[in-house]
Design an enzyme around this catalytic site. Structure first.
Site, PDB file in Angstrom:
ATOM      1  N   HIS A  56      21.631  87.470 -75.422  1.00 28.45           N
ATOM      2  CA  HIS A  56      20.426  87.043 -75.168  1.00 28.45           C
ATOM      3  C   HIS A  56      20.429  87.106 -74.024  1.00 28.45           C
ATOM      4  CE1 HIS A  56      18.508  83.250 -75.927  1.00 28.45           C
ATOM      5  NE2 HIS A  56      17.572  83.282 -75.265  1.00 28.45           N
ATOM      6  N   HIS A  76      16.450  87.925 -72.473  1.00 24.98           N
ATOM      7  CA  HIS A  76      14.679  88.073 -72.019  1.00 24.98           C
ATOM      8  C   HIS A  76      14.227  89.449 -71.189  1.00 24.98           C
ATOM      9  CE1 HIS A  76      13.594  84.928 -74.858  1.00 24.98           C
ATOM     10  NE2 HIS A  76      14.817  84.945 -74.401  1.00 24.98           N
ATOM     11  N   HIS A 128      15.270  81.787 -81.533  1.00 20.10           N
ATOM     12  CA  HIS A 128      15.414  81.095 -80.838  1.00 20.10           C
ATOM     13  C   HIS A 128      15.870  80.152 -81.753  1.00 20.10           C
ATOM     14  CE1 HIS A 128      14.648  83.531 -77.462  1.00 20.10           C
ATOM     15  NE2 HIS A 128      15.157  82.692 -77.069  1.00 20.10           N
ATOM     16  N   GLU A 143      16.601  74.933 -79.048  1.00 17.41           N
ATOM     17  CA  GLU A 143      16.834  74.756 -77.388  1.00 17.41           C
ATOM     18  C   GLU A 143      16.792  73.153 -76.067  1.00 17.41           C
ATOM     19  OE1 GLU A 143      14.441  77.487 -75.377  1.00 17.41           O
ATOM     20  OE2 GLU A 143      15.431  77.230 -72.954  1.00 17.41           O
ATOM     21  N   ASP A 194      19.909  84.812 -70.426  1.00 14.09           N
ATOM     22  CA  ASP A 194      18.395  84.387 -70.856  1.00 14.09           C
ATOM     23  C   ASP A 194      17.441  85.014 -70.393  1.00 14.09           C
ATOM     24  OD1 ASP A 194      16.919  83.183 -72.973  1.00 14.09           O
ATOM     25  OD2 ASP A 194      17.260  80.955 -71.776  1.00 14.09           O
ATOM     26  N   ASP A 195      17.104  83.935 -68.735  1.00  9.99           N
ATOM     27  CA  ASP A 195      16.513  84.618 -68.020  1.00  9.99           C
ATOM     28  C   ASP A 195      16.732  84.989 -66.654  1.00  9.99           C
ATOM     29  OD1 ASP A 195      13.894  85.361 -69.759  1.00  9.99           O
ATOM     30  OD2 ASP A 195      14.780  83.130 -70.071  1.00  9.99           O
TER      31      ASP A 195
HETATM   32  N1  HPA Z   1      13.163  80.054 -74.375  1.00  8.71           N
HETATM   33  C1  HPA Z   1      11.723  80.517 -75.193  1.00  8.71           C
HETATM   34  N2  HPA Z   1      11.519  81.138 -74.766  1.00  8.71           N
HETATM   35  C2  HPA Z   1      11.802  81.686 -73.811  1.00  8.71           C
HETATM   36  C3  HPA Z   1      12.455  82.070 -73.342  1.00  8.71           C
HETATM   37  C4  HPA Z   1      13.834  81.123 -73.615  1.00  8.71           C
HETATM   38  O1  HPA Z   1      14.258  80.413 -72.867  1.00  8.71           O
HETATM   39  N3  HPA Z   1      12.849  82.397 -72.635  1.00  8.71           N
HETATM   40  C5  HPA Z   1      12.266  83.497 -72.602  1.00  8.71           C
HETATM   41  N4  HPA Z   1      11.040  83.604 -73.347  1.00  8.71           N
HETATM   42 ZN    ZN Z   2      16.062  82.700 -74.765  1.00 10.31          ZN
END
Ligand code: HPA
Ligand code: ZN
Length: 338
Positions: free
Chosen positions: A17, A19, A197, A200, A278-279
């Site tokens: 996971h 991006h 996703h 979350e 994630d990021d």
């Molecule tokens: N959630 C949803 N969209 C996203 C995320 C995330 O954590 N990171 C980049 N786009």
């Molecule tokens: Zn994500």
């Protein structure tokens, strides 16, 4: 480096996971802006970092889409990917399945092939220079329409032999999986894997929709599934992989403190959880940091860490024989770690 960090660093693992646009470091943002002649609304790297204080997902997304504006050329995407792979290779990653958001780029006039060719070149370079394998997952932006998702899928057509699957990201609340049931069905009909996703920030119902309407192979995040016992039992029974992102959850205020992160509970409930970043440029750490900080905060045992590493391969889209090789490597590593 303490023993825990050392054990984690050497443990073979995969990231499921990530991006790729979320791996854009502030320094790189300035470098790309300079070489592409783009003005940034920030004075310097410190000002960018200071702006990374988020109270929810949307706060983050606004700045994340703005940051991506510096990415223009195939070389930018290749360099971005390669910088990410260098980081995770140092964290002991052997494999990564990376998301990209084509609509973030095509909306600004950067053509799909520029993005795809650049990322694929970075992935090939990482395999050759670092021995890290990878797969590419195309994410649809859920705040945009179903028609726009279909248009993106058609732009991807020449690349479908090099794209393993489709995903669903961006603003979750108000954009349920149901909105994309038809485009996911079309993607599955083309032989693509599917992930989304869900849970979350969105409710357990969105996780049910991802399972029943999108027929996903993995759930990204899934935290809020724990609010529903029947759903939790179903996810465990079906062996559904959850791609959990602890530092992301902290930065986006899904949790107040890492010590209350549900990861350990997920494992205890028999859920196939994994650790991911994630990021990482926005959330304070790459794969290794997510592992060590979570292990420390939750006092994860050696067995729990090994389970997480195994889950990262069994939940991947690698071929069964490739997964077997990685699992054997984990066993060898653990046996040899005195
Ligand atoms: N959630 C949803 N969209 C996203 C995320 C995330 O954590 N990171 C980049 N786009
Ligand atoms: Zn994500």
């Amino acid at each position: 480096m303490d023993r825990l960090e050392e054990f984690i660093r050497g443990l073979p693992k995969a990231e499921l996971h990530l991006h790729i646009e979320g791996s854009l470091e502030p320094e790189q943002m300035f470098a790309f802006a300079r070489r592409n002649g783009i003005e940034l609304p920030f004075a310097d790297v410190e000002a960018v970092r200071a702006a990374y204080a988020f109270s929810n997902l949307q706060d983050f997304l606004d700045i994340y889409y703005q940051g991506a504006r510096v990415l223009l050329t195939q070389q930018d995407f290749q360099d971005l990917a390669m910088a990410y792979f260098r980081r995770i290779a140092a964290d002991g990653a052997r494999h990564a399945e990376i998301f990209f958001d084509p609509q973030t780029h095509t909306e600004r006039g950067v053509a799909f092939p520029v993005v795809a060719e650049g990322l694929l070149a970075g992935m090939a370079q990482a395999q050759a220079e670092l021995g890290v394998s990878s797969k590419l997952i195309l994410c649809f932006l859920r705040h945009l329409s179903e028609d726009e998702a279909f248009e993106t899928l058609s732009q991807a057509e020449p690349y479908l032999d090099r794209i393993v699957g489709v995903g669903l990201d961006s603003s979750e609340i108000g954009h349920p999986p149901a909105k994309f049931a038809r485009v996911f069905a079309a993607a599955r009909a083309k032989g693509l894997k599917t992930v989304a996703h869900a849970g979350e920030e969105g409710p357990p119902d969105y996780v049910y929709q991802a399972l029943d309407l999108l027929e996903v192979d993995r759930i990204d995040h899934g935290n809020r599934a724990l609010e529903d016992d029947a759903l939790t039992e179903r996810l465990a029974r079906e062996g559904m992989t959850l791609t959990v992102c602890p530092l992301s959850n902290l930065k986006l205020c899904v949790i107040d403190d890492l010590v209350v992160h549900p990861l350990k509970t997920m494992l205890a409930l028999g859920l196939r959880a994994t650790i991911n970043s994630d990021d990482p440029a926005y959330f304070g750490g790459y794969l290794g940091q997510n592992w060590t900080r979570t292990a420390e905060a939750l006092d994860l045992s050696r067995d729990e860490l090994v389970t997480l590493a195994r889950n990262s391969f069994t939940g991947s889209f690698l071929a069964p024989d490739e997964i077997t090789v990685h699992l054997a490597e984990i066993d060898r590593y653990v046996a040899g770690f005195a």
